[in-house]
Motif scaffolding. Structure first.
Motif, PDB file in Angstrom:
ATOM      1  N   LEU A   1      -5.516  -0.809   6.487  1.00 31.60           N
ATOM      2  CA  LEU A   1      -5.343  -0.911   5.034  1.00 31.60           C
ATOM      3  C   LEU A   1      -4.699  -2.240   4.649  1.00 31.60           C
ATOM      4  O   LEU A   1      -5.105  -2.895   3.698  1.00 31.60           O
ATOM      5  CB  LEU A   1      -4.440   0.219   4.518  1.00 31.60           C
ATOM      6  CG  LEU A   1      -5.062   1.541   4.101  1.00 31.60           C
ATOM      7  CD1 LEU A   1      -3.989   2.435   3.479  1.00 31.60           C
ATOM      8  CD2 LEU A   1      -6.178   1.333   3.092  1.00 31.60           C
TER       9      LEU A   1
ATOM     10  N   GLU B   1      -3.923   0.047  -2.381  1.00 33.82           N
ATOM     11  CA  GLU B   1      -4.586   0.825  -1.326  1.00 33.82           C
ATOM     12  C   GLU B   1      -3.728   2.050  -1.022  1.00 33.82           C
ATOM     13  O   GLU B   1      -2.498   1.965  -0.989  1.00 33.82           O
ATOM     14  CB  GLU B   1      -4.730  -0.020  -0.057  1.00 33.82           C
ATOM     15  CG  GLU B   1      -5.639  -1.233  -0.224  1.00 33.82           C
ATOM     16  CD  GLU B   1      -7.099  -0.852  -0.359  1.00 33.82           C
ATOM     17  OE1 GLU B   1      -7.441   0.303  -0.020  1.00 33.82           O
ATOM     18  OE2 GLU B   1      -7.892  -1.691  -0.809  1.00 33.82           O
TER      19      GLU B   1
ATOM     20  N   GLU C   1      -7.171  -5.419   5.299  1.00 32.18           N
ATOM     21  CA  GLU C   1      -8.560  -5.451   4.825  1.00 32.18           C
ATOM     22  C   GLU C   1      -8.833  -6.757   4.101  1.00 32.18           C
ATOM     23  O   GLU C   1      -7.995  -7.244   3.355  1.00 32.18           O
ATOM     24  CB  GLU C   1      -8.808  -4.300   3.846  1.00 32.18           C
ATOM     25  CG  GLU C   1      -9.070  -2.984   4.559  1.00 32.18           C
ATOM     26  CD  GLU C   1      -9.377  -1.852   3.593  1.00 32.18           C
ATOM     27  OE1 GLU C   1      -9.164  -2.053   2.370  1.00 32.18           O
ATOM     28  OE2 GLU C   1      -9.832  -0.799   4.028  1.00 32.18           O
TER      29      GLU C   1
ATOM     30  N   SER D   1       0.853  -1.191   0.000  1.00 28.36           N
ATOM     31  CA  SER D   1       0.000   0.000   0.000  1.00 28.36           C
ATOM     32  C   SER D   1       0.888   1.240   0.000  1.00 28.36           C
ATOM     33  O   SER D   1       2.081   1.171   0.302  1.00 28.36           O
ATOM     34  CB  SER D   1      -0.931   0.001   1.224  1.00 28.36           C
ATOM     35  OG  SER D   1      -0.179  -0.051   2.408  1.00 28.36           O
TER      36      SER D   1
END
Length: 333
Positions: A330, A277, A333, A243
């Motif tokens: 994040l 993300e 998830e 991310s």
């Protein structure tokens, strides 16, 4: 790890071993004057093998050793004895290393797991001895196969840092300061642009003894996707991050515009990066009072189009725990 020891791009020469020759030999011993063929096979030439090593973070060892040559296979001998295989040579690389053919720039393979092994130069096969070639019409063949020559090539090793979170932002956005606060890494920090010239890694400790890895990547400038500034030398490191954390200073002239420029550079380099993300952190927010922050929130809610954001200050330690929580969410998830 000092900046001078961080090497993420290097070219090396590899050569595998030749296969050994098959033996031409006719069996002879006391009372057997005309035995049949018994020449053994030649041994295989040694491979050059690339191996993943999770304890390595850099390609610095290849800065000083750029030639790797495997051993040759030994020749076959009498009594159908096969020659010994040539000695394999191992090249230990960090996880996240991409191996390319230097001449064609084609990706040969990637190393992403501990202990993963890939042959970059295959050893030549050993030749077959003359006992393989006997037949009813040719009972004493006096020939054997030569060994197959090994391979030679120049390959490029390219390291893409493996991290859970990659820090993205313009030079002097406060990325190194944040990394030094949120982890125990000690990146170089100064008040001029491009202080960071190489990626820095740090481990972020979260709640209940959990942790994740964060990478501070050198600052992006407009045109980075075309190779301006540090160009591709740092954009490739972003590809491997799970991310992305966009860091934009609160004193920026236009936060939304900076974010769009950063997104556009990633899009032009590799559109798949936008599938990751992402979270936006407004750094240096200790300079803002509550009224100004409230006004900025109204603008950001409208301009960032649903992208999650928060205000932080690395110096005043504001919003750091909330940032860790959001990053952890994040990643999980």
């Amino acid at each position: 790890m000092t900046e001078g020891n961080f090497v993420d791009y290097v070219k090396v020469q590899v050569a595998s071993g030749n296969g050994g020759k098959g033996s031409v030999h006719l069996h002879r011993e006391k009372y057997i004057t005309k035995g049949g063929p018994d020449g053994g096979d030649g041994g295989r030439g040694g491979h050059v093998i690339v191996r993943g090593n999770s304890n390595l973070w850099t390609l610095v060892t290849f800065k000083f050793k750029k030639h790797f040559k495997a051993g040759h296979g030994e020749h076959g001998s009498k009594n159908r004895s096969t020659g010994a295989d040539g000695k394999d040579v191992y090249m230990d690389v960090p996880l996240g290393t991409v191996v390319r053919d230097t001449e064609t720039n084609e990706i040969l393979f990637e190393i992403t797991e501990q202990g993963e092994e890939k042959i970059v130069a295959q050893g030549g096969m050993g030749g077959r001895g003359n006992w393989h070639f006997k037949s009813a019409t040719n009972q004493t063949p006096r020939y054997a196969q030569p060994g197959i020559p090994g391979e030679e090539a120049q390959v490029t090793l390219e390291l893409k840092v493996l991290a859970d979170v990659g820090l993205v932002g313009f030079p002097n956005a406060g990325k190194s300061t944040l990394l030094s606060v949120i982890t125990s890494a000690k990146p170089k920090i100064a008040d001029y642009e491009f202080t960071t010239l190489k990626p820095n890694l740090g481990i972020v400790e979260h709640r209940n003894f959990t942790s994740f890895v964060m990478a501070d990547i050198p600052g992006i400038i407009e045109g980075a996707a075309e190779g301006k500034g540090l160009g591709h030398y740092f954009l490739r490191h972003i590809e491997r991050n799970a991310s992305l954390l966009f860091l934009i200073p609160a004193d920026s002239k236009d936060i939304s515009k900076e974010y769009e420029i950063l997104l556009d550079e990633l899009r032009r380099y590799n559109p798949e990066l936008l599938d990751k993300e992402r979270l936006v952190a407004i750094s240096k927010s200790d300079m803002l009072d509550e009224e100004l922050m409230a006004e900025m929130k109204v603008e950001l809610d409208k301009d960032l189009k649903g992208t999650s954001y928060l205000f932080i200050s690395s110096v005043a330690l504001q919003g750091i725990q909330e940032l860790k929580d959001k990053l952890w969410a994040l990643l999980n998830e």
